[in-house]
Write a protein that holds these residues in place. Structure first.
Motif, PDB file in Angstrom:
ATOM      1  N   THR A 186      28.253  13.763 -20.166  1.00 45.70           N
ATOM      2  CA  THR A 186      27.072  13.639 -21.023  1.00 45.70           C
ATOM      3  C   THR A 186      27.468  13.515 -22.492  1.00 45.70           C
ATOM      4  O   THR A 186      26.656  13.744 -23.385  1.00 45.70           O
ATOM      5  CB  THR A 186      26.134  14.846 -20.833  1.00 45.70           C
ATOM      6  N   ALA A 187      28.749  13.140 -22.738  1.00 43.55           N
ATOM      7  CA  ALA A 187      29.271  12.872 -24.079  1.00 43.55           C
ATOM      8  C   ALA A 187      29.261  14.094 -24.991  1.00 43.55           C
ATOM      9  O   ALA A 187      29.326  13.966 -26.217  1.00 43.55           O
ATOM     10  CB  ALA A 187      28.509  11.711 -24.733  1.00 43.55           C
ATOM     11  N   GLN A 188      29.215  15.297 -24.408  1.00 49.49           N
ATOM     12  CA  GLN A 188      29.331  16.528 -25.204  1.00 49.49           C
ATOM     13  C   GLN A 188      30.813  16.940 -25.183  1.00 49.49           C
ATOM     14  O   GLN A 188      31.200  17.946 -24.599  1.00 49.49           O
ATOM     15  CB  GLN A 188      28.422  17.617 -24.634  1.00 49.49           C
ATOM     16  N   LEU A 189      31.602  16.130 -25.839  1.00 46.99           N
ATOM     17  CA  LEU A 189      33.055  16.195 -25.679  1.00 46.99           C
ATOM     18  C   LEU A 189      33.671  17.449 -26.278  1.00 46.99           C
ATOM     19  O   LEU A 189      34.636  17.996 -25.727  1.00 46.99           O
ATOM     20  CB  LEU A 189      33.691  14.941 -26.277  1.00 46.99           C
ATOM     21  N   GLU A 190      33.150  17.914 -27.400  1.00 44.97           N
ATOM     22  CA  GLU A 190      33.727  19.103 -28.031  1.00 44.97           C
ATOM     23  C   GLU A 190      33.567  20.327 -27.128  1.00 44.97           C
ATOM     24  O   GLU A 190      34.470  21.165 -27.025  1.00 44.97           O
ATOM     25  CB  GLU A 190      33.058  19.357 -29.390  1.00 44.97           C
ATOM     26  N   ILE A 191      32.414  20.435 -26.462  1.00 41.60           N
ATOM     27  CA  ILE A 191      32.196  21.567 -25.547  1.00 41.60           C
ATOM     28  C   ILE A 191      33.053  21.397 -24.299  1.00 41.60           C
ATOM     29  O   ILE A 191      33.596  22.371 -23.771  1.00 41.60           O
ATOM     30  CB  ILE A 191      30.710  21.689 -25.165  1.00 41.60           C
ATOM     31  N   ALA A 192      33.190  20.167 -23.826  1.00 46.34           N
ATOM     32  CA  ALA A 192      34.058  19.905 -22.676  1.00 46.34           C
ATOM     33  C   ALA A 192      35.492  20.340 -22.992  1.00 46.34           C
ATOM     34  O   ALA A 192      36.163  20.965 -22.156  1.00 46.34           O
ATOM     35  CB  ALA A 192      34.029  18.426 -22.316  1.00 46.34           C
ATOM     36  N   LEU A 231      28.584  -2.120 -13.913  1.00 43.83           N
ATOM     37  CA  LEU A 231      29.556  -1.988 -15.001  1.00 43.83           C
ATOM     38  C   LEU A 231      29.336  -0.684 -15.758  1.00 43.83           C
ATOM     39  O   LEU A 231      28.203  -0.220 -15.894  1.00 43.83           O
ATOM     40  CB  LEU A 231      29.430  -3.161 -15.984  1.00 43.83           C
ATOM     41  N   SER A 232      30.429  -0.127 -16.266  1.00 38.10           N
ATOM     42  CA  SER A 232      30.327   1.042 -17.132  1.00 38.10           C
ATOM     43  C   SER A 232      29.751   0.616 -18.482  1.00 38.10           C
ATOM     44  O   SER A 232      29.678  -0.583 -18.791  1.00 38.10           O
ATOM     45  CB  SER A 232      31.711   1.666 -17.347  1.00 38.10           C
ATOM     46  N   ILE A 233      29.355   1.581 -19.282  1.00 40.33           N
ATOM     47  CA  ILE A 233      28.849   1.294 -20.627  1.00 40.33           C
ATOM     48  C   ILE A 233      29.904   0.523 -21.420  1.00 40.33           C
ATOM     49  O   ILE A 233      29.606  -0.491 -22.074  1.00 40.33           O
ATOM     50  CB  ILE A 233      28.505   2.602 -21.370  1.00 40.33           C
ATOM     51  N   GLU A 234      31.149   0.980 -21.348  1.00 42.22           N
ATOM     52  CA  GLU A 234      32.244   0.339 -22.077  1.00 42.22           C
ATOM     53  C   GLU A 234      32.413  -1.117 -21.656  1.00 42.22           C
ATOM     54  O   GLU A 234      32.615  -2.001 -22.500  1.00 42.22           O
ATOM     55  CB  GLU A 234      33.547   1.111 -21.831  1.00 42.22           C
ATOM     56  N   ILE A 253      25.416  -3.074 -28.985  1.00 44.38           N
ATOM     57  CA  ILE A 253      25.117  -1.817 -29.686  1.00 44.38           C
ATOM     58  C   ILE A 253      24.144  -0.977 -28.857  1.00 44.38           C
ATOM     59  O   ILE A 253      24.375   0.210 -28.616  1.00 44.38           O
ATOM     60  CB  ILE A 253      24.531  -2.101 -31.085  1.00 44.38           C
ATOM     61  N   GLN A 254      23.057  -1.609 -28.397  1.00 40.01           N
ATOM     62  CA  GLN A 254      21.994  -0.890 -27.686  1.00 40.01           C
ATOM     63  C   GLN A 254      22.486  -0.188 -26.429  1.00 40.01           C
ATOM     64  O   GLN A 254      22.046   0.919 -26.111  1.00 40.01           O
ATOM     65  CB  GLN A 254      20.873  -1.867 -27.319  1.00 40.01           C
ATOM     66  N   VAL A 255      23.426  -0.819 -25.708  1.00 41.96           N
ATOM     67  CA  VAL A 255      23.884  -0.256 -24.439  1.00 41.96           C
ATOM     68  C   VAL A 255      24.581   1.097 -24.643  1.00 41.96           C
ATOM     69  O   VAL A 255      24.708   1.877 -23.699  1.00 41.96           O
ATOM     70  CB  VAL A 255      24.838  -1.259 -23.720  1.00 41.96           C
ATOM     71  N   ALA A 271      26.138   7.751 -30.444  1.00 40.09           N
ATOM     72  CA  ALA A 271      26.501   6.670 -29.526  1.00 40.09           C
ATOM     73  C   ALA A 271      27.413   7.187 -28.427  1.00 40.09           C
ATOM     74  O   ALA A 271      28.256   8.067 -28.659  1.00 40.09           O
ATOM     75  CB  ALA A 271      27.189   5.547 -30.292  1.00 40.09           C
ATOM     76  N   ILE A 272      27.254   6.640 -27.234  1.00 35.55           N
ATOM     77  CA  ILE A 272      28.117   7.011 -26.114  1.00 35.55           C
ATOM     78  C   ILE A 272      29.563   6.628 -26.433  1.00 35.55           C
ATOM     79  O   ILE A 272      30.493   7.384 -26.168  1.00 35.55           O
ATOM     80  CB  ILE A 272      27.641   6.320 -24.823  1.00 35.55           C
ATOM     81  N   ASP A 273      29.744   5.446 -27.032  1.00 41.02           N
ATOM     82  CA  ASP A 273      31.074   4.995 -27.461  1.00 41.02           C
ATOM     83  C   ASP A 273      30.989   4.577 -28.933  1.00 41.02           C
ATOM     84  O   ASP A 273      30.799   3.403 -29.247  1.00 41.02           O
ATOM     85  CB  ASP A 273      31.529   3.812 -26.601  1.00 41.02           C
ATOM     86  N   PRO A 274      31.110   5.551 -29.854  1.00 37.86           N
ATOM     87  CA  PRO A 274      30.978   5.225 -31.282  1.00 37.86           C
ATOM     88  C   PRO A 274      32.013   4.219 -31.763  1.00 37.86           C
ATOM     89  O   PRO A 274      31.751   3.437 -32.679  1.00 37.86           O
ATOM     90  CB  PRO A 274      31.152   6.581 -31.980  1.00 37.86           C
ATOM     91  N   ILE A 275      33.177   4.199 -31.125  1.00 40.89           N
ATOM     92  CA  ILE A 275      34.235   3.267 -31.532  1.00 40.89           C
ATOM     93  C   ILE A 275      33.824   1.832 -31.193  1.00 40.89           C
ATOM     94  O   ILE A 275      34.023   0.905 -31.982  1.00 40.89           O
ATOM     95  CB  ILE A 275      35.572   3.643 -30.859  1.00 40.89           C
TER      96      ILE A 275
END
Length: 415
Positions: free
Chosen positions: A98-104, A278-281, A311-313, A333-337
């Protein structure tokens, strides 16, 4: 409830409540059952199974709720064992998904601190590498993938070892320096050697073919024939195994390769890739490739449409204001990069539109996109822990700072 209860019993319990009450009224019923369960073992197993069921239903908030309840049940009882670290690992995985990477990262790091010499710790090293990669902290990701690889020498786990090598190769591919490219090819050859000795499973073999093709589809090591060979291997292997995700990736990457060669079928392969899972990436990358193709054909308006799709995806919220970019909205964003890259490309297309029309609004919009890209880079840089990663993003930021100085000159020169 007694100790004889099983996971199947809890799954059946969940299903019966869902059937009778509906998913909306489910949680109060489950919470009620948990509140009268006094046996810690039964309580933890029940909350574990509820979290798994919710995750499968894609109700990630509820999945995390019950996974957290399970972890706390162990901690309150001061039980530190294999089941506890398994619960922590699952909680970390849910946060990561769920993109909560710091907690992960906190969850995976806690496993390492309480169970330093275990296979679960090696798995956690790998997951930390994944999280830091997603955060753009590439050198810290490298550290953890190397830790996992080093410790795997004591285990007979060639498949998992291959996965960590493939993840490490992805880091080197992203860094894209002469030195990292040498390391990337060396690592991929090691995976080929593992595959010769112990056949990789279908998923890992697909990733290997794709990574090898991507290596040869890179400007520094470009070899059209080699890239095409491995993309074809990926497609043939994936079609044989009915792997929708890998088929889509194969078609999309072949389309990208054909754009570089000016081959007309590029558009066919790119559009065909969107017919698969397909994945988001991967969707992000396909939309950008289609935008590049439209731009190459002189269709700037269409190029902007597909850049906006890229961008929207990356946002769960489909009402995000694409044309009013800001750090407040875009940092989620799910993938800010990937979004940074899209914002940069969008600015370039807008400036080309300005050259055609001399409308100042295109310059103003280009400037907003570059400002947001620069702010996102600062945001990522601040979250990085490894100095080498900070240096990487400082270099990236320079591109956008220079562009932000150049863009206003378009207006100044005209006046």
């Amino acid at each position: 409830m007694g100790n004889t209860a099983s996971s199947q019993t809890f799954y059946d319990l969940f299903d019966s409540f869902e059937k009778n009450k509906g998913v909306e009224a489910l949680q109060p019923q489950l919470d009620s059952i948990l509140s009268i369960t006094t046996d810690q073992t039964v309580f933890s197993e029940m909350s574990h199974d509820f979290s798994v069921k919710y995750f499968r239903l894609r109700d990630y908030e509820a999945a995390i709720k019950y996974a957290l309840i399970e972890v706390k049940s162990f901690e309150e009882a001061q039980i530190i064992n294999e089941k506890y670290t398994k619960a922590l690992y699952q909680l970390g995985y849910f946060y990561e998904q769920t993109a909560q990477l710091e907690i992960a990262i906190q969850c995976y790091s806690k496993i390492i601190s309480v169970e330093p010499n275990s296979y679960r710790t090696i798995q956690s090293y790998g997951k930390l590498g994944d999280c830091y990669y997603k955060l753009g902290d590439y050198y810290q990701a490298e550290v953890y993938f190397l830790k996992a690889i080093s410790d795997l020498e004591n285990y007979n786990a060639s498949g998992f070892l291959a996965s960590q090598y493939l993840n490490l190769a992805k880091v080197y591919h992203t860094l894209n320096t002469d030195q990292s490219q040498e390391k990337e090819l060396k690592i991929l050859n090691k995976v080929l050697e593992i595959n010769r000795k112990n056949q990789l499973n279908d998923r890992r073999l697909s990733i290997l073919y794709n990574n090898l093709a991507n290596y040869y589809n890179n400007e520094k090591s470009y070899d059209f024939n080699q890239a095409k060979k491995y993309y074809q291997k990926l497609l043939n292997h994936s079609i044989k195994n009915i792997d929708s995700t890998s088929i889509g990736i194969g078609y999309g990457n072949l389309g990208n390769l054909y754009i570089k060669q000016g081959i007309d079928s590029a558009k066919y392969y790119l559009n065909k890739s969107l017919d698969y899972t397909l994945s988001i990436e991967s969707k992000d990358r396909v939309f950008k490739n289609i935008a590049d193709l439209e731009l190459k054909n002189g269709n700037r308006k269409n190029a902007l449409i597909f850049i906006d799709k890229a961008i929207q995806v990356n946002f769960i919220n489909d009402k995000i204001k694409i044309n009013e970019p800001s750090l407040v909205d875009f940092k989620d964003a799910i993938d800010p990069i990937g979004v940074i890259n899209s914002l940069s490309r969008k600015a370039e297309i807008l400036l080309q539109q300005y050259e055609d029309s001399k409308k100042n609004t295109y310059v103003v919009e280009a400037f907003k996109n570059l400002q947001t890209a620069d702010s996102l880079i600062d945001y990522i840089q601040d979250s990085n822990s490894e100095e080498s990663s900070k240096m990487y993003w400082r270099k990236e930021a320079q591109k956008y700072i220079i562009m932000q100085f150049i863009v206003p000159l378009f207006l100044t020169i005209q006046h």
